[in-house]
Design an enzyme around this catalytic site. Structure first.
Site, PDB file in Angstrom:
ATOM      1  N   TRP A   1      31.009  37.257  43.972  1.00 50.90           N
ATOM      2  CA  TRP A   1      29.746  38.085  44.207  1.00 50.90           C
ATOM      3  C   TRP A   1      29.560  39.488  43.175  1.00 50.90           C
ATOM      4  O   TRP A   1      28.760  39.783  42.852  1.00 50.90           O
ATOM      5  CB  TRP A   1      29.774  38.767  45.887  1.00 50.90           C
ATOM      6  N   HIS A   2      30.992  39.816  42.979  1.00 47.31           N
ATOM      7  CA  HIS A   2      31.059  41.154  42.171  1.00 47.31           C
ATOM      8  C   HIS A   2      30.795  40.746  40.686  1.00 47.31           C
ATOM      9  O   HIS A   2      30.422  41.972  40.071  1.00 47.31           O
ATOM     10  CB  HIS A   2      32.434  41.782  42.379  1.00 47.31           C
ATOM     11  N   GLY A   3      31.045  39.529  40.393  1.00 44.92           N
ATOM     12  CA  GLY A   3      30.767  39.381  39.013  1.00 44.92           C
ATOM     13  C   GLY A   3      30.936  38.015  38.245  1.00 44.92           C
ATOM     14  O   GLY A   3      31.870  37.365  38.961  1.00 44.92           O
TER      15      GLY A   3
END
Length: 466
Positions: free
Chosen positions: A320-322
């Site tokens: 989700w973060h990258g």
């Protein structure tokens, strides 16, 4: 537009608050907030406004469909699944297409590139907000919102639109129409905003000087001590950067009568990785807990399935973060730590003194932020190798490269101190003189923030890229 810019502080915010309180009609107030929020998002990326509108429209129409099919559960479930797929597909396309194509190209030796797809700001945050509405509506936890403009206001509300916290529809469902604002709310919210602004402008940006100098500089110059210092500096930077943004978002929401839930609870007090994730980015960890971990069975399953659930949740958290492998590695790093603490380390940690447990947690969190920060695996490998295999530092070349490192060093002790609840233990007196002194202190803090903003280079919030 960022909260720590002069444009926002001296133009956008006054033009939002003053007309808002001059207007007494609830519908007009909501309409003003919606227009301001859409303008705020369009300031930097007007073309991507269409994507947010499309995702909101899918959730709105899907909600109407589910509500109309209440007596036909199978069809209702189909509409629910299609709505979720549409919303998630929007995120997957813009955030992960390049990642998947690049990796498939390497795997199958495909000599063909595709056009780089730019990432719309805040897409991860508003997608999860939309999903919370759709999922909670399907399971009957919230009422359907039949006014599309109110649903769009929930999704696009400018304080939390770009970098959270992830506000669930259930949190502000009633406040959209029935909140009670006051000038006292403005005062309380403004103080919270100034506190967040000071975290960003005074502390985070100064810690960033050291972290960026080492990680972006000549690796031959910096030895073991400097790489550990950079890890510590980034640990401070990301906390004050992100918690500062959350403070500003919560404060801005309060100024308009909305009460967002807390997103941080002094995470560097933690004495285990498990406790850290109860205190860090609470809106995200609770989102994955409620919408992924618990539906998978949580911890009330066999040990094998529990480990599977942990791996799934933390793999998704990292992703989700990258769209980079280091984020997936970072997520799995915490999955491994949580499993180890559950089965092995937990019993050992309980027998150790509190300070030892804190040192353990602070160390693993620092190492985790190294994984999180360095996207390039060569740079990541070099940083970890230098941290654990002694290399001397050429101090003369360090100072010649950037004398600003000395200024950054002065702020790191302040960062460390203020990462703990030092002010919560101070006695408070409910007197007019005390209130006046407190207001004056916040005013002075705001002026100091302005001085730092004017004299510094542009430094966007870390979580803008997610």
């Amino acid at each position: 537009m960022v909260f720590s810019s002069l444009t926002f502080l001296y133009l956008f915010l006054p033009l939002a608050v003053i007309p808002y309180y001059l207007c007494k009609n609830r519908t007009w107030r909501n309409g003003l907030l919606l227009v301001l929020s859409l303008f705020f998002y369009s300031w930097g990326e007007p073309k991507y406004l269409v994507m947010m509108l499309a995702a909101t429209a899918a959730a709105y129409l899907g909600g109407l469909g589910m509500d109309a099919l209440g007596d036909r559960p199978k069809t209702k479930k189909l509409v629910f699944v299609l709505t979720v797929l549409l919303v998630v597909a929007n995120l997957l396309f813009f955030k992960y297409t390049n990642f998947f194509w690049d990796n498939l190209s390497r795997l199958f030796s495909i000599d063909r590139t595709i056009r780089e797809i730019a990432l719309p700001i805040g897409i991860s945050f508003y997608t999860f907000q939309i999903l919370s509405y759709v999922i909670d509506l399907y399971f009957g936890r919230v009422k359907i919102q039949r006014n599309v403009f109110y649903l769009l206001l929930y999704v696009s509300f400018f304080p939390q639109l770009i970098a959270g916290p992830i506000v669930r529809y259930s949190t502000i469902e009633e406040e959209i129409l029935h909140r009670q604002e006051s000038w006292e709310d403005v005062a309380v919210g403004l103080k919270r905003f100034i506190l967040g602004l000071s975290k960003k402008a005074i502390l985070a940006n100064q810690a960033a000087v050291i972290a960026e100098m080492v990680y972006n500089g000549n690796p031959e110059v910096y030895g073991t001590a400097m790489y550990w210092l950079a890890a510590f500096a980034y640990t401070m930077q990301i906390y004050f950067d992100f918690s500062g943004y959350s403070d500003m978002a919560i404060g801005l929401g309060r100024m308009f009568g909305f009460h967002f839930l807390e997103n941080f609870n002094y995470p560097y007090l933690s004495r285990s990785a498990t406790e850290f994730w109860r205190r860090w980015h609470i809106s995200l960890s609770s989102w994955f807990r409620d919408y992924v971990y618990i539906p998978l069975g949580g911890s009330r399953v066999s040990k094998v399935k529990w480990v599977r659930n942990i791996l799934v949740v933390w793999g998704l958290t990292g992703f989700w973060h990258g769209a980079e492998w280091n984020f997936i590695l970072w997520g799995l790093y915490y999955a491994a730590l949580l499993v180890l603490e559950k089965f092995v380390l937990g019993r050992i940690l309980e027998k150790l003194p509190s300070v030892v447990r804190w040192l353990y947690a602070f160390l693993v969190v620092n190492l985790g932020w190294v994984l999180f920060n360095l996207v390039d695996f060569a740079a990541l490998s070099h940083a970890l190798h230098t941290m654990f295999v002694w290399q001397p530092t050429d101090l003369a070349r360090v100072l010649n490269a950037d004398s600003g490192v000395l200024m950054g060093l002065l702020y790191l002790p302040l960062c460390f101190l203020f990462s703990f609840p030092v002010f919560q233990k101070l006695p408070k007196r409910e007197t007019a003189l005390w209130t006046l002194a407190e207001d004056a202190l916040y005013g002075l803090l705001f002026l100091v923030c302005i001085l730092f903003i004017v004299s510094s280079v542009y430094n966007p919030f870390i979580y803008f890229r997610f």
